[in-house]
Scaffold this active site. Structure first.
Site, PDB file in Angstrom:
ATOM      1  N   GLY A  21     -10.355  13.590  42.053  1.00 36.20           N
ATOM      2  CA  GLY A  21      -9.897  12.345  42.663  1.00 36.20           C
ATOM      3  C   GLY A  21     -10.564  11.131  42.055  1.00 36.20           C
ATOM      4  O   GLY A  21     -11.758  11.154  41.743  1.00 36.20           O
ATOM      5  N   SER A  22      -9.790  10.052  41.903  1.00 29.42           N
ATOM      6  CA  SER A  22     -10.317   8.815  41.308  1.00 29.42           C
ATOM      7  C   SER A  22     -10.238   7.644  42.275  1.00 29.42           C
ATOM      8  O   SER A  22     -10.203   6.490  41.863  1.00 29.42           O
ATOM      9  CB  SER A  22      -9.543   8.478  40.027  1.00 29.42           C
ATOM     10  OG  SER A  22      -8.153   8.305  40.310  1.00 29.42           O
ATOM     11  N   GLY A  23     -10.199   7.951  43.568  1.00 28.65           N
ATOM     12  CA  GLY A  23     -10.194   6.895  44.578  1.00 28.65           C
ATOM     13  C   GLY A  23     -11.596   6.393  44.850  1.00 28.65           C
ATOM     14  O   GLY A  23     -12.500   6.510  44.020  1.00 28.65           O
ATOM     15  N   PHE A  24     -11.804   5.850  46.044  1.00 27.82           N
ATOM     16  CA  PHE A  24     -13.113   5.292  46.384  1.00 27.82           C
ATOM     17  C   PHE A  24     -14.205   6.356  46.307  1.00 27.82           C
ATOM     18  O   PHE A  24     -15.293   6.108  45.793  1.00 27.82           O
ATOM     19  CB  PHE A  24     -13.077   4.687  47.785  1.00 27.82           C
ATOM     20  CG  PHE A  24     -12.275   3.428  47.883  1.00 27.82           C
ATOM     21  CD1 PHE A  24     -12.736   2.248  47.324  1.00 27.82           C
ATOM     22  CD2 PHE A  24     -11.050   3.412  48.533  1.00 27.82           C
ATOM     23  CE1 PHE A  24     -12.000   1.081  47.401  1.00 27.82           C
ATOM     24  CE2 PHE A  24     -10.304   2.252  48.620  1.00 27.82           C
ATOM     25  CZ  PHE A  24     -10.776   1.077  48.057  1.00 27.82           C
ATOM     26  N   GLY A  25     -13.933   7.544  46.826  1.00 29.28           N
ATOM     27  CA  GLY A  25     -14.934   8.598  46.810  1.00 29.28           C
ATOM     28  C   GLY A  25     -15.213   9.112  45.416  1.00 29.28           C
ATOM     29  O   GLY A  25     -16.368   9.198  44.989  1.00 29.28           O
ATOM     30  N   VAL A  89      -4.563  19.213  40.298  1.00 28.63           N
ATOM     31  CA  VAL A  89      -5.303  20.435  40.605  1.00 28.63           C
ATOM     32  C   VAL A  89      -4.409  21.386  41.388  1.00 28.63           C
ATOM     33  O   VAL A  89      -3.842  21.013  42.421  1.00 28.63           O
ATOM     34  CB  VAL A  89      -6.581  20.113  41.404  1.00 28.63           C
ATOM     35  CG1 VAL A  89      -7.255  21.397  41.882  1.00 28.63           C
ATOM     36  CG2 VAL A  89      -7.543  19.296  40.556  1.00 28.63           C
ATOM     37  N   GLU A 184      -0.031  -5.872  58.373  1.00 29.45           N
ATOM     38  CA  GLU A 184      -0.086  -6.700  57.171  1.00 29.45           C
ATOM     39  C   GLU A 184       1.276  -6.794  56.486  1.00 29.45           C
ATOM     40  O   GLU A 184       1.681  -7.878  56.031  1.00 29.45           O
ATOM     41  CB  GLU A 184      -1.152  -6.131  56.227  1.00 29.45           C
ATOM     42  CG  GLU A 184      -2.558  -6.346  56.764  1.00 29.45           C
ATOM     43  CD  GLU A 184      -3.625  -5.512  56.069  1.00 29.45           C
ATOM     44  OE1 GLU A 184      -4.812  -5.825  56.235  1.00 29.45           O
ATOM     45  OE2 GLU A 184      -3.268  -4.536  55.373  1.00 29.45           O
ATOM     46  N   ASP A 323     -10.993  10.876  52.740  1.00 32.73           N
ATOM     47  CA  ASP A 323      -9.922  11.211  53.684  1.00 32.73           C
ATOM     48  C   ASP A 323      -9.728  12.709  53.870  1.00 32.73           C
ATOM     49  O   ASP A 323      -9.087  13.135  54.828  1.00 32.73           O
ATOM     50  CB  ASP A 323      -8.594  10.601  53.211  1.00 32.73           C
ATOM     51  CG  ASP A 323      -8.581   9.089  53.310  1.00 32.73           C
ATOM     52  OD1 ASP A 323      -9.374   8.553  54.094  1.00 32.73           O
ATOM     53  OD2 ASP A 323      -7.780   8.454  52.606  1.00 32.73           O
ATOM     54  N   GLN A 335     -15.010   2.838  53.337  1.00 34.06           N
ATOM     55  CA  GLN A 335     -16.448   2.979  53.539  1.00 34.06           C
ATOM     56  C   GLN A 335     -16.853   4.423  53.802  1.00 34.06           C
ATOM     57  O   GLN A 335     -17.927   4.868  53.379  1.00 34.06           O
ATOM     58  CB  GLN A 335     -16.907   2.083  54.691  1.00 34.06           C
ATOM     59  CG  GLN A 335     -17.308   0.692  54.257  1.00 34.06           C
ATOM     60  CD  GLN A 335     -18.422   0.724  53.210  1.00 34.06           C
ATOM     61  OE1 GLN A 335     -19.393   1.443  53.332  1.00 34.06           O
ATOM     62  NE2 GLN A 335     -18.259  -0.070  52.172  1.00 34.06           N
TER      63      GLN A 335
END
Length: 470
Positions: A21-25, A89, A184, A323, A335
């Protein structure tokens, strides 16, 4: 074709860390190990690090996809202990300690000493995946671009429509889900119609469009509490957004949606553009991990119920963050992923130095830094600890926070410039739409179905030949 991205470590070799994964984590985990004595392989099914909280601004023409999705490989190119692999994956072998990924017809098997799974989440339609054809979610760049095409395309179609009922349908926008994303999106559709598109059409008045925000819950922004939720609802209603709560969507089709009320009655809303911002489901990798380990379970959303140190039961070198993890009290926000990644990499650093004792690790502790949601230009709601505030100062805080967490100076400057144009004036710099935006998903789905049909026919023919020969 099967490739290997590395050989098993020799005794005394560098510790191998695989990040999925290349998100925030995933990105924060890779960066946190920059100076560690490890070799990192980051595997992602996309080429970019996506800043999901601003996807709705891509959908409504404020930002470009490049502004919120810099290329992961370029972000990490100066970090020499990282290798980035593009691929999806499809297998995690916890016993053999390998990760298998696929790109086109190429399969790569990557061994690891430590594994960080930060695969994120996807849109959930609560068992009604057929809704996605007519109501795209807001989880990927493809989603945002498709929605931009549908939103702006609805105004264009209304302009040429000669039937009054059809024109009203085209100018009715339904946003499902009254969480931060839904709030939003609804607010920005109104601002787009009232400010950016004002005076641009001759047979319609864009500001007369109907924007409906639906949710099965009894309140707007439930996680932020009743006070801020009510403030957000009043602000939306002041902008002429129709907030309809206790309304569950039971059907979605080309013409509109069907809603079931709290009292059991059903009603219909005819609308051309539907946005699905309700619910998320964890990556399928959660189920894969649970099935490959002894005693690990997943919750109803598919999240892995991890140990106090964010590891998979029986595998102290396999961490699940973001997540995809379930930890009581930790929300599925950026966060949570960032703090989880930092915790996991700290443990890995101790492992590399020989200072780690899995049985005595300090448990992960989440520090809640608050949450925010912007409603419109100069208006937002914010919750920081016990402090709750709304309005202009909450909006300024929202701007600063999102600028800080955008990756790269180029993206921050581009976003700041685009916001200045949009918020101080009327213009939006990303208003182009194409047929590909709107129809690519449907075409790809049809092609996949045809390919599956051809494969099934070939398998049946082969089976018939075997029976005839036997």
């Amino acid at each position: 074709m099967t490739l290997s991205s590395g050989e098993p470590s020799a005794v005394g070799g560098r510790h191998r860390v695989v990040i999925i994964g290349s998100g925030f984590g995933g990105l924060n985990a890779a960066k946190a190990l920059k100076r560690a004595d490890v070799d990192i392989t980051l595997i992602s099914k996309t080429t970019t690090h996506l800043f999901q909280p601003l996807l709705y601004q891509v959908a409504t023409g404020i930002l470009s996809e490049g502004d919120i999705a810099p290329t992961t490989r370029l972000i990490l190119r100066r970090q020499k202990n990282v290798r980035v692999l593009l691929g999806e994956v499809n297998a995690i072998d916890l016993k053999a300690q390998t990760v298998t990924s696929k790109l086109m017809d190429m399969t790569t098997v990557t061994p690891y000493d430590s594994l960080i799974v930060a695969a994120g989440a996807q849109q959930s339609y609560f068992g009604n995946d057929e809704f996605a054809t007519f109501a795209p979610g807001m989880k990927t760049i493809d989603d945002a671009l498709e929605l931009r095409g549908r939103i702006l395309g609805a105004f264009e179609a209304a302009e040429v429509s000669t039937d009054h009922a059809e024109r009203e349908r085209r100018l009715t926008f339904v946003v499902v889900g009254a969480g931060p994303t839904g709030v939003e999106v609804a607010g920005q559709i109104v601002e787009l119609a009232e400010r950016t598109l004002a005076g641009a059409f001759r047979t319609i008045t864009p500001s007369e469009c109907r924007v409906i925000l639906l949710d099965a819950a009894p309140a707007v922004l439930p996680p932020m509490g009743p006070k801020l939720g009510l403030k957000a609802q009043r602000r939306l209603e002041k902008m002429d957004v129709e907030v309809q709560l206790n309304a569950m969507v039971t059907a979605v089709d080309y013409k509109g949606i069907t809603i079931k009320e709290k009292d059991g009655g059903e009603r219909r809303i005819e609308c051309a553009c539907k946005v699905w911002a309700a619910g998320v489901a964890a990556s399928p990798l959660g189920k894969m991990i649970a099935e490959g380990s002894d005693g690990t379970e997943i919750d109803r959303a598919g999240r892995v119920i991890v140990e106090p140190d964010l590891t998979v039961k029986g595998h102290p070198n396999v961490f699940v963050v973001g997540d995809l993890m379930f930890v009581p009290g930790v929300p599925g926000v950026a966060q949570g992923a960032i703090q989880g990644a930092r915790y996991a990499t700290t443990v890995i650093k101790h492992m590399v130095k020989g200072n780690d004792d899995p049985a005595n690790r300090k448990p992960f502790h989440y520090f809640n830094k608050g949450s925010m949601a912007t409603i419109s230009r100069h208006s937002a709601v914010a919750q920081v600890g016990k402090l709750e505030f709304a309005g202009y100062f909450a909006w300024l805080a929202w701007l600063v926070l999102h600028l800080v967490y955008l990756v790269g100076y180029r993206n921050r400057i581009a976003a700041l410039f685009a916001w200045g144009i949009s918020f101080m004036g009327r213009a939006r710099g990303q208003m182009a739409i194409t047929s590909q935006m709107i129809y690519a998903r449907l075409v790809m789905t049809l092609m996949e179905q045809q390919a599956q049909g051809a494969l099934a026919a070939a398998e049946q023919a082969e089976h018939a030949e075997q029976e005839a020969a036997g």
